[in-house]
Design a protein around this motif. Structure first.
Motif, PDB file in Angstrom:
ATOM      1  N   VAL A  53       0.817  -1.213   0.000  1.00 45.85           N
ATOM      2  CA  VAL A  53       0.000   0.000   0.000  1.00 45.85           C
ATOM      3  C   VAL A  53       0.852   1.264   0.000  1.00 45.85           C
ATOM      4  O   VAL A  53       0.435   2.303  -0.530  1.00 45.85           O
ATOM      5  CB  VAL A  53      -1.022  -0.001   1.164  1.00 45.85           C
ATOM      6  CG1 VAL A  53      -0.339   0.248   2.491  1.00 45.85           C
ATOM      7  CG2 VAL A  53      -2.121   1.018   0.920  1.00 45.85           C
ATOM      8  N   GLU A  54       2.058   1.198   0.526  1.00 47.22           N
ATOM      9  CA  GLU A  54       2.941   2.371   0.507  1.00 47.22           C
ATOM     10  C   GLU A  54       3.334   2.746  -0.924  1.00 47.22           C
ATOM     11  O   GLU A  54       3.462   3.923  -1.247  1.00 47.22           O
ATOM     12  CB  GLU A  54       4.174   2.136   1.379  1.00 47.22           C
ATOM     13  CG  GLU A  54       3.862   2.067   2.865  1.00 47.22           C
ATOM     14  CD  GLU A  54       3.125   3.308   3.374  1.00 47.22           C
ATOM     15  OE1 GLU A  54       3.471   4.437   2.989  1.00 47.22           O
ATOM     16  OE2 GLU A  54       2.169   3.136   4.155  1.00 47.22           O
ATOM     17  N   LYS A  55       3.521   1.747  -1.773  1.00 52.96           N
ATOM     18  CA  LYS A  55       3.815   2.023  -3.188  1.00 52.96           C
ATOM     19  C   LYS A  55       2.617   2.690  -3.852  1.00 52.96           C
ATOM     20  O   LYS A  55       2.771   3.636  -4.636  1.00 52.96           O
ATOM     21  CB  LYS A  55       4.171   0.734  -3.928  1.00 52.96           C
ATOM     22  CG  LYS A  55       5.540   0.202  -3.633  1.00 52.96           C
ATOM     23  CD  LYS A  55       5.727  -1.116  -4.354  1.00 52.96           C
ATOM     24  CE  LYS A  55       6.847  -1.023  -5.342  1.00 52.96           C
ATOM     25  NZ  LYS A  55       7.065  -2.287  -6.049  1.00 52.96           N
ATOM     26  N   ALA A  56       1.420   2.206  -3.547  1.00 56.10           N
ATOM     27  CA  ALA A  56       0.209   2.811  -4.110  1.00 56.10           C
ATOM     28  C   ALA A  56       0.058   4.251  -3.622  1.00 56.10           C
ATOM     29  O   ALA A  56      -0.301   5.144  -4.396  1.00 56.10           O
ATOM     30  CB  ALA A  56      -1.014   1.982  -3.732  1.00 56.10           C
ATOM     31  N   VAL A  63       1.529  11.686  -8.446  1.00 54.83           N
ATOM     32  CA  VAL A  63       0.649  12.218  -9.488  1.00 54.83           C
ATOM     33  C   VAL A  63      -0.009  13.512  -9.023  1.00 54.83           C
ATOM     34  O   VAL A  63      -0.267  14.403  -9.816  1.00 54.83           O
ATOM     35  CB  VAL A  63      -0.406  11.160  -9.902  1.00 54.83           C
ATOM     36  CG1 VAL A  63      -1.421  11.748 -10.863  1.00 54.83           C
ATOM     37  CG2 VAL A  63       0.290   9.957 -10.534  1.00 54.83           C
ATOM     38  N   LYS A  64      -0.243  13.647  -7.730  1.00 52.41           N
ATOM     39  CA  LYS A  64      -0.797  14.871  -7.140  1.00 52.41           C
ATOM     40  C   LYS A  64      -2.082  15.311  -7.834  1.00 52.41           C
ATOM     41  O   LYS A  64      -2.216  16.423  -8.306  1.00 52.41           O
ATOM     42  CB  LYS A  64       0.240  15.995  -7.168  1.00 52.41           C
ATOM     43  CG  LYS A  64       1.445  15.720  -6.322  1.00 52.41           C
ATOM     44  CD  LYS A  64       2.433  16.846  -6.370  1.00 52.41           C
ATOM     45  CE  LYS A  64       3.643  16.465  -5.543  1.00 52.41           C
ATOM     46  NZ  LYS A  64       4.737  17.379  -5.706  1.00 52.41           N
ATOM     47  N   HIS A  65      -2.999  14.400  -7.899  1.00 56.65           N
ATOM     48  CA  HIS A  65      -4.289  14.689  -8.507  1.00 56.65           C
ATOM     49  C   HIS A  65      -5.371  14.173  -7.580  1.00 56.65           C
ATOM     50  O   HIS A  65      -5.268  13.083  -7.061  1.00 56.65           O
ATOM     51  CB  HIS A  65      -4.389  14.012  -9.872  1.00 56.65           C
ATOM     52  CG  HIS A  65      -5.378  14.658 -10.766  1.00 56.65           C
ATOM     53  ND1 HIS A  65      -6.719  14.593 -10.558  1.00 56.65           N
ATOM     54  CD2 HIS A  65      -5.214  15.410 -11.885  1.00 56.65           C
ATOM     55  CE1 HIS A  65      -7.349  15.261 -11.503  1.00 56.65           C
ATOM     56  NE2 HIS A  65      -6.460  15.769 -12.319  1.00 56.65           N
ATOM     57  N   GLY A  66      -6.402  14.922  -7.372  1.00 56.88           N
ATOM     58  CA  GLY A  66      -7.453  14.557  -6.449  1.00 56.88           C
ATOM     59  C   GLY A  66      -8.260  13.330  -6.845  1.00 56.88           C
ATOM     60  O   GLY A  66      -9.071  12.848  -6.082  1.00 56.88           O
ATOM     61  N   LYS A  67      -8.043  12.814  -8.054  1.00 61.55           N
ATOM     62  CA  LYS A  67      -8.808  11.671  -8.528  1.00 61.55           C
ATOM     63  C   LYS A  67      -8.264  10.328  -8.044  1.00 61.55           C
ATOM     64  O   LYS A  67      -8.920   9.316  -8.210  1.00 61.55           O
ATOM     65  CB  LYS A  67      -8.812  11.646 -10.059  1.00 61.55           C
ATOM     66  CG  LYS A  67      -9.490  12.818 -10.724  1.00 61.55           C
ATOM     67  CD  LYS A  67      -9.434  12.666 -12.224  1.00 61.55           C
ATOM     68  CE  LYS A  67     -10.073  13.813 -12.946  1.00 61.55           C
ATOM     69  NZ  LYS A  67     -10.031  13.638 -14.407  1.00 61.55           N
ATOM     70  N   LEU A  68      -7.057  10.283  -7.480  1.00 55.06           N
ATOM     71  CA  LEU A  68      -6.418   9.013  -7.157  1.00 55.06           C
ATOM     72  C   LEU A  68      -6.704   8.547  -5.733  1.00 55.06           C
ATOM     73  O   LEU A  68      -6.676   9.339  -4.787  1.00 55.06           O
ATOM     74  CB  LEU A  68      -4.896   9.112  -7.340  1.00 55.06           C
ATOM     75  CG  LEU A  68      -4.419   8.753  -8.744  1.00 55.06           C
ATOM     76  CD1 LEU A  68      -4.768   9.837  -9.711  1.00 55.06           C
ATOM     77  CD2 LEU A  68      -2.961   8.453  -8.742  1.00 55.06           C
ATOM     78  N   THR A  69      -6.947   7.235  -5.612  1.00 60.98           N
ATOM     79  CA  THR A  69      -7.156   6.588  -4.324  1.00 60.98           C
ATOM     80  C   THR A  69      -6.257   5.367  -4.256  1.00 60.98           C
ATOM     81  O   THR A  69      -6.377   4.473  -5.096  1.00 60.98           O
ATOM     82  CB  THR A  69      -8.622   6.142  -4.167  1.00 60.98           C
ATOM     83  OG1 THR A  69      -9.475   7.262  -4.327  1.00 60.98           O
ATOM     84  CG2 THR A  69      -8.859   5.505  -2.812  1.00 60.98           C
ATOM     85  N   PRO A  70      -5.329   5.289  -3.285  1.00 62.00           N
ATOM     86  CA  PRO A  70      -4.481   4.106  -3.157  1.00 62.00           C
ATOM     87  C   PRO A  70      -5.136   3.028  -2.298  1.00 62.00           C
ATOM     88  O   PRO A  70      -5.791   3.338  -1.308  1.00 62.00           O
ATOM     89  CB  PRO A  70      -3.227   4.652  -2.463  1.00 62.00           C
ATOM     90  CG  PRO A  70      -3.720   5.811  -1.663  1.00 62.00           C
ATOM     91  CD  PRO A  70      -4.900   6.379  -2.417  1.00 62.00           C
ATOM     92  N   VAL A  71      -4.983   1.770  -2.700  1.00 61.55           N
ATOM     93  CA  VAL A  71      -5.470   0.623  -1.921  1.00 61.55           C
ATOM     94  C   VAL A  71      -4.484  -0.533  -2.063  1.00 61.55           C
ATOM     95  O   VAL A  71      -3.660  -0.549  -2.953  1.00 61.55           O
ATOM     96  CB  VAL A  71      -6.879   0.161  -2.362  1.00 61.55           C
ATOM     97  CG1 VAL A  71      -7.913   1.242  -2.140  1.00 61.55           C
ATOM     98  CG2 VAL A  71      -6.888  -0.328  -3.790  1.00 61.55           C
ATOM     99  N   SER A  72      -4.602  -1.485  -1.133  1.00 61.39           N
ATOM    100  CA  SER A  72      -3.771  -2.702  -1.254  1.00 61.39           C
ATOM    101  C   SER A  72      -4.652  -3.905  -1.335  1.00 61.39           C
ATOM    102  O   SER A  72      -5.829  -3.878  -1.098  1.00 61.39           O
ATOM    103  CB  SER A  72      -2.813  -2.828  -0.096  1.00 61.39           C
ATOM    104  OG  SER A  72      -3.514  -3.082   1.095  1.00 61.39           O
TER     105      SER A  72
END
Length: 72
Positions: A53-56, A63-72
């Protein structure tokens, strides 16, 4: 004979609909895919999934865009 338009018409989106995309993997290719997808005006949300999850999170931060959500 079927035309291309009639063959794909069940899969057409409404003009005002937004897309939710999933990027599997937060390596170099995942970073590029997330960056390109987030820049598209018809993409509303990009989820970046990785076993680490740290990589995500790093991809989402880079990318610094409000559209991104990281998950594992």
């Amino acid at each position: 004979m079927l035309s291309v338009d009639s063959a794909v018409s069940p899969f057409k989106r409404k003009e005002d609909s937004k897309l939710k995309m999933l990027v599997l993997g937060a390596g170099h290719m995942g970073l590029g895919a997330a960056f390109d997808l987030a820049a598209q005006p018809d993409v509303d949300e990009v989820t970046v999934a990785d076993m680490d999850v740290e990589k995500a999170r790093a991809v989402a931060s880079h990318v610094k865009h409000g559209k991104l959500t990281p998950v594992s």
